[in-house]
Design an enzyme around this catalytic site. Structure first.
Site, PDB file in Angstrom:
ATOM      1  N   GLU A 115      -1.973   2.088  15.288  1.00  0.00           N
ATOM      2  CA  GLU A 115      -2.482   2.694  14.049  1.00  0.00           C
ATOM      3  C   GLU A 115      -1.356   3.388  13.295  1.00  0.00           C
ATOM      4  OE1 GLU A 115      -5.282   5.643  15.430  1.00  0.00           O
ATOM      5  OE2 GLU A 115      -6.293   4.224  16.753  1.00  0.00           O
ATOM      6  N   LYS A 117       0.489   6.442  11.698  1.00  0.00           N
ATOM      7  CA  LYS A 117       0.404   7.882  11.952  1.00  0.00           C
ATOM      8  C   LYS A 117       0.354   8.564  10.592  1.00  0.00           C
ATOM      9  CE  LYS A 117       2.179  11.602  14.791  1.00  0.00           C
ATOM     10  NZ  LYS A 117       2.107  12.696  13.827  1.00  0.00           N
ATOM     11  N   ASP A 119       0.167  11.176   7.637  1.00  0.00           N
ATOM     12  CA  ASP A 119       0.851  12.456   7.473  1.00  0.00           C
ATOM     13  C   ASP A 119      -0.026  13.412   6.673  1.00  0.00           C
ATOM     14  OD1 ASP A 119       2.772  14.326   7.749  1.00  0.00           O
ATOM     15  OD2 ASP A 119       4.218  13.412   6.375  1.00  0.00           O
ATOM     16  N   TYR A 227      -9.888   8.581  13.452  1.00  0.00           N
ATOM     17  CA  TYR A 227      -9.148   7.816  14.465  1.00  0.00           C
ATOM     18  C   TYR A 227      -9.542   8.122  15.900  1.00  0.00           C
ATOM     19  CZ  TYR A 227      -6.235  12.055  14.037  1.00  0.00           C
ATOM     20  OH  TYR A 227      -5.786  13.346  13.965  1.00  0.00           O
ATOM     21  N   LYS A 316       7.825   7.362  15.777  1.00  0.00           N
ATOM     22  CA  LYS A 316       8.120   7.942  14.469  1.00  0.00           C
ATOM     23  C   LYS A 316       9.119   7.101  13.667  1.00  0.00           C
ATOM     24  CE  LYS A 316       7.016  11.843  13.583  1.00  0.00           C
ATOM     25  NZ  LYS A 316       7.032  13.191  14.155  1.00  0.00           N
ATOM     26  N   CYS A 410      35.027  13.410 -21.956  1.00  0.00           N
ATOM     27  CA  CYS A 410      34.860  12.505 -20.820  1.00  0.00           C
ATOM     28  C   CYS A 410      35.880  12.831 -19.728  1.00  0.00           C
ATOM     29  CB  CYS A 410      35.031  11.069 -21.293  1.00  0.00           C
ATOM     30  SG  CYS A 410      35.091   9.884 -19.949  1.00  0.00           S
ATOM     31  N   CYS A 413      38.427   9.590 -19.666  1.00  0.00           N
ATOM     32  CA  CYS A 413      39.347   9.209 -20.734  1.00  0.00           C
ATOM     33  C   CYS A 413      39.588  10.321 -21.746  1.00  0.00           C
ATOM     34  CB  CYS A 413      38.835   7.955 -21.447  1.00  0.00           C
ATOM     35  SG  CYS A 413      37.378   8.262 -22.448  1.00  0.00           S
ATOM     36  N   CYS A 428      29.955   9.196 -23.061  1.00  0.00           N
ATOM     37  CA  CYS A 428      31.357   9.212 -23.458  1.00  0.00           C
ATOM     38  C   CYS A 428      31.472   8.245 -24.618  1.00  0.00           C
ATOM     39  CB  CYS A 428      32.227   8.759 -22.286  1.00  0.00           C
ATOM     40  SG  CYS A 428      33.795   8.035 -22.812  1.00  0.00           S
ATOM     41  N   CYS A 434      37.759   3.839 -22.660  1.00  0.00           N
ATOM     42  CA  CYS A 434      37.479   4.552 -21.417  1.00  0.00           C
ATOM     43  C   CYS A 434      37.579   3.608 -20.225  1.00  0.00           C
ATOM     44  CB  CYS A 434      36.089   5.173 -21.493  1.00  0.00           C
ATOM     45  SG  CYS A 434      35.666   6.068 -19.989  1.00  0.00           S
TER      46      CYS A 434
HETATM   47  S1  IVH Z   1      -4.519  10.582  17.893  1.00  0.00           S
HETATM   48  C1  IVH Z   1      -4.681  12.874  21.767  1.00  0.00           C
HETATM   49  N1  IVH Z   1      -4.103   9.003  15.811  1.00  0.00           N
HETATM   50  O1  IVH Z   1      -0.783  13.282  14.802  1.00  0.00           O
HETATM   51  C2  IVH Z   1      -4.454  12.077  20.544  1.00  0.00           C
HETATM   52  N2  IVH Z   1      -3.300  11.227  15.705  1.00  0.00           N
HETATM   53  O2  IVH Z   1       0.950  14.460  16.882  1.00  0.00           O
HETATM   54  C3  IVH Z   1      -4.463  12.893  19.360  1.00  0.00           C
HETATM   55  N3  IVH Z   1      -2.188  11.790  13.604  1.00  0.00           N
HETATM   56  O3  IVH Z   1      -2.623  16.159  15.419  1.00  0.00           O
HETATM   57  C4  IVH Z   1      -4.214  12.298  18.061  1.00  0.00           C
HETATM   58  N4  IVH Z   1      -2.451   9.839  12.646  1.00  0.00           N
HETATM   59  O4  IVH Z   1      -2.911  15.067  13.133  1.00  0.00           O
HETATM   60  C5  IVH Z   1      -3.932  10.221  16.342  1.00  0.00           C
HETATM   61  N5  IVH Z   1      -3.810   7.522  14.062  1.00  0.00           N
HETATM   62  C6  IVH Z   1      -3.644   8.735  14.585  1.00  0.00           C
HETATM   63  C7  IVH Z   1      -2.999   9.760  13.883  1.00  0.00           C
HETATM   64  C8  IVH Z   1      -2.835  11.003  14.490  1.00  0.00           C
HETATM   65  C9  IVH Z   1      -1.989  11.066  12.507  1.00  0.00           C
HETATM   66  C10 IVH Z   1      -1.739  13.190  13.783  1.00  0.00           C
HETATM   67  C11 IVH Z   1      -2.856  14.139  14.174  1.00  0.00           C
HETATM   68  C12 IVH Z   1      -2.389  14.798  15.426  1.00  0.00           C
HETATM   69  C13 IVH Z   1      -0.923  14.517  15.436  1.00  0.00           C
HETATM   70  C14 IVH Z   1      -0.425  14.430  16.869  1.00  0.00           C
END
Ligand code: IVH
Length: 672
Positions: A115, A117, A119, A227, A316, A410, A413, A428, A434
């Site tokens: 999945e 991650k 932000d 998630y 990451k 400039c 030049c 310029c 130049c």
């Molecule tokens: S699972 C025990 N799935 O990442 C598993 N977390 O570093 C817990 N996050 O606090 C999280 N996308 O805010 C999971 N697809 C995803 C996520 C996700 C973002 C964040 C979440 C969590 C942090 C953990």
């Protein structure tokens, strides 16, 4: 009353269905206006019968007065975090540990739910008998803040789960975030009102969720992807995490559409690269991907260490923002003379590369961001985008930080710098005087997408200009091996090779040629459009402003730039010289007849021309429709005279026939 009560229930169901189609399926059934109409009708009916208002009515998303502070919620199951991985090796090791703990036979691969991650910020939502009851932030993982009223305002949070046979209690978890578009719109609105803007979508999401007045949260474009599941009572979970997510989807809880099940390390790494490559186009911010062992039984077997599960890991992406110091701020002079402030930085690793320069685009940006020499700044490099300075950390500004002003002359030049009212760029005014502008236009001319002169890189161009060997693009074509040998670190072999590739570049296309000329505002696409529309250089040169405006996507500013370029005698001269040197391209296949600028004109050549051999000059004149004869008469249109011209030149003067040199001939050929 009974009819109204029925209608109210029907309207609520209809709105819930539209929310589901819109947020979960991403496939809205009706336009927003229709949704609003249904909502209005529901509000009117509820106003007439206040006793029929229920907490799960979509009209009640914004409810309750602003509070003084958030209450506390203890999580039934702690909200943990994830271990981080930064390299392929980290993932190989993670997978090995998982397989070893599960005592899997050699060669057996594990399925992982993969999945993005997201932000944003983690949130937990509790549904009791299918009805939303409590929303809480992660807090310290054990206790969070009660943000129930705020979470109700998100349209992607169902107030009631779809379907039936819900667990007695289920606590679902997800990430609240703001899309890039939502964030930008919100900041634009804030700017227009003169309000403070947020630095990034994550901060904006956090700030919007932690509002004590739910009406403010409601006005912010917050979204959620679910998630996972925390606590569950009076119900059972499926066997796999992927099935769990499908189940959430069926209940109307939106999940991220990029989620996939991948097998083994190879599958994970290819997922990572695929999402990484598409990161900039997802429309929301992610900082990596998460892999979770798909089997829930295996998850239980693997368990936890400290505060993170053994069955999941976050892979990451390299950080896109880093902090560094500004060593210096210099002004770069571009091809068109534009002065760009560039910050020289203490090298820093960001977005996967080491960055030591960042552009500040123009004076206004330099002033707005107030970047000074010595400042500590935040650098951002996202995807393949050029690194930029996000902002200065003012708290860290040293007392001796130096502000940089736009120079009045400039730096290369010494010509005047001028800034047209209302324009962001300062330029310029030196033009070809130049050296910086000369170098930049030559670099552009020789570049891969323009004339594609192999081996003529930036360094060589700089050497050529500094040595005074080349002034304009046309000069490239009269360079000799001997001349190149004067340059430092240039051997016989590379000199010969370079001359050959310069010569090879003469064979080009009309579009590339136009692009290579470096006409302001004429990029590759515009050059192609011009080439296709006009077919020949002669036709383009003869075109009026109005005729250029007929080309698709060309507006008045660009049309004017093009006209100005071809009207400038110096440009006419260079274009003519380039053609004279044999730069050419295939004639258009559209059957348009080539315009012949010299048709009906008679020429006599005398003396030695500076760059063209006699045969070349004759061929050039004939190709442009002119005639070449050997004796000067009253009917001769032009005598082209070079060094040591003899009696023909005298005769021309007697008969008052125009005498021109090679440059003027070139200009005539290029002329309409
Ligand atoms: S699972 C025990 N799935 O990442 C598993 N977390 O570093 C817990 N996050 O606090 C999280 N996308 O805010 C999971 N697809 C995803 C996520 C996700 C973002 C964040 C979440 C969590 C942090 C953990």
């Amino acid at each position: 009353m009974v009819a109204d009560a029925k209608r109210i229930v029907a309207l609520r169901e209809e709105l819930a269905r539209h929310d589901y189609r819109y947020y979960v399926l991403d496939d809205p059934e009706v336009p927003d206006a229709e949704y609003d109409r249904i909502m209005r009708e529901l509000r009117e009916l509820e106003a007439r019968h206040p006793s029929l208002i229920t907490a799960d009515s979509p009209t009640q998303r914004v409810s309750g007065a602003p509070t003084r502070e958030f209450g506390e919620v203890e999580h039934r199951v702690p909200m943990l975090s994830l271990d981080n991985a930064f390299s392929d090796d980290d993932i190989i090791n993670f997978d090995r540990r998982v397989r070893e703990r599960l005592e899997l036979a050699e060669g057996v691969e594990v399925d992982y739910n993969s999945e993005p991650k997201l932000d944003g910020l983690a949130i937990s939502l509790t549904y009791e008998d299918g009805v939303f009851t409590v929303g809480a932030t992660r807090g310290d993982g054990v206790k969070g803040e009660d943000v129930t009223t705020n979470m109700r305002t998100l349209r992607s949070v169902p107030l009631k789960l779809r379907g039936d046979r819900h667990p007695k209690l289920i606590e679902v978890r997800g990430e609240v975030f703001m899309s890039n578009a939502g964030f930008e719109q919100m900041n634009r609105d804030a700017l227009a009102r003169g309000d403070k803007v947020f630095v990034n979508p994550r901060n904006a999401a956090a700030g919007s969720l932690r509002q004590l007045d739910p009406a403010i949260t409601a006005s912010r474009p917050l979204e959620i992807f679910f998630y996972g599941v925390g606590a569950i009572e009076g119900g059972t979970l499926p066997e796999r995490h992927s099935e769990l997510l499908s189940m959430l989807g069926e209940w109307g809880l939106r999940t991220c559409p990029e989620i996939r099940v991948e097998s083994g390390v190879a599958g994970l790494l290819s997922y990572y690269r695929d999402i990484g490559a598409r990161r900039a186009t997802l429309g929301y911010q992610i900082d990596g991907v998460v892999y979770k062992v798909n089997s829930l039984a295996r998850q239980r077997e693997l368990g936890f260490v400290a505060r993170a599960p053994r069955w999941a890991i976050a892979h990451k992406f390299p950080a896109e923002e880093e902090m560094t110091q500004v060593r210096d701020i210099e002004w770069q002079v571009g091809r068109t003379g534009a002065l760009t402030p560039v910050a020289r930085l203490e090298p820093v690793f960001v977005g996967g590369v080491t960055v030591s320069n960042a552009t500040l685009h123009n004076v206004d940006e330099l002033t707005r961001k107030d970047v000074r020499i010595g400042d500590t700044v935040i650098i951002r490099r996202a995807g393949d985008v050029i690194p930029e300075i996000v902002r200065v950390i003012e708290e860290r500004r040293p007392r001796d930080a130096v502000a940089v002003l736009l120079p009045t002359v400039c730096p290369v030049c010494g010509s005047d710098v001028s800034r047209i009212e209302g324009e962001a760029v300062a330029r310029c005014m030196g033009g070809l005087v130049c050296a910086a502008q000369r170098k930049e236009s030559l670099k552009h001319f020789a570049s891969r997408r323009a004339m594609d002169v192999e081996g003529l890189g930036d360094k060589v161009v700089e050497q050529l200009v500094d040595a005074g060997l080349v002034e304009s693009a046309a000069d490239l074509y009269s360079l000799t091996v001997q001349q190149l040998l004067q340059l430092e670190r240039m051997g016989e072999k590379s000199a010969t090779k370079l001359i050959a590739s310069i010569s090879k570049s003469k064979d080009t296309t009309f579009a590339r040629f136009l692009f290579a000329l470096g006409i302001s505002n004429v990029g590759e696409a515009t050059a192609l459009a011009l080439a296709e529309h006009f077919g020949t250089l002669q036709a383009l040169q003869a075109a009026s402003f109005e005729q250029i405006m007929l080309v698709p996507d060309i507006g008045p500013v660009v049309a004017e730039d093009i006209r100005e370029f071809f009207e400038e005698p110096r440009n006419q001269q260079i274009v003519g010289q380039l053609l004279a040197h044999g730069v050419s391209w295939p004639a258009p296949s559209t059957g348009r007849s080539e315009h012949q600028p010299l048709s009906g004109k008679t020429f006599v050549l005398t003396g030695t021309l500076p760059t063209l051999g006699r045969a070349d000059a004759e061929a050039l004149i004939r190709k442009a429709g002119g005639k070449v004869t050997s004796s000067v008469t009253k009917k001769t249109s032009y005598v082209v005279a070079g060094d040591s011209a003899g009696s023909k030149l005298e005769r021309a003067r007697e008969l008052k026939v125009s005498v021109i040199d090679e440059d003027e001939l070139a200009r005539l050929v290029a002329l309409r």
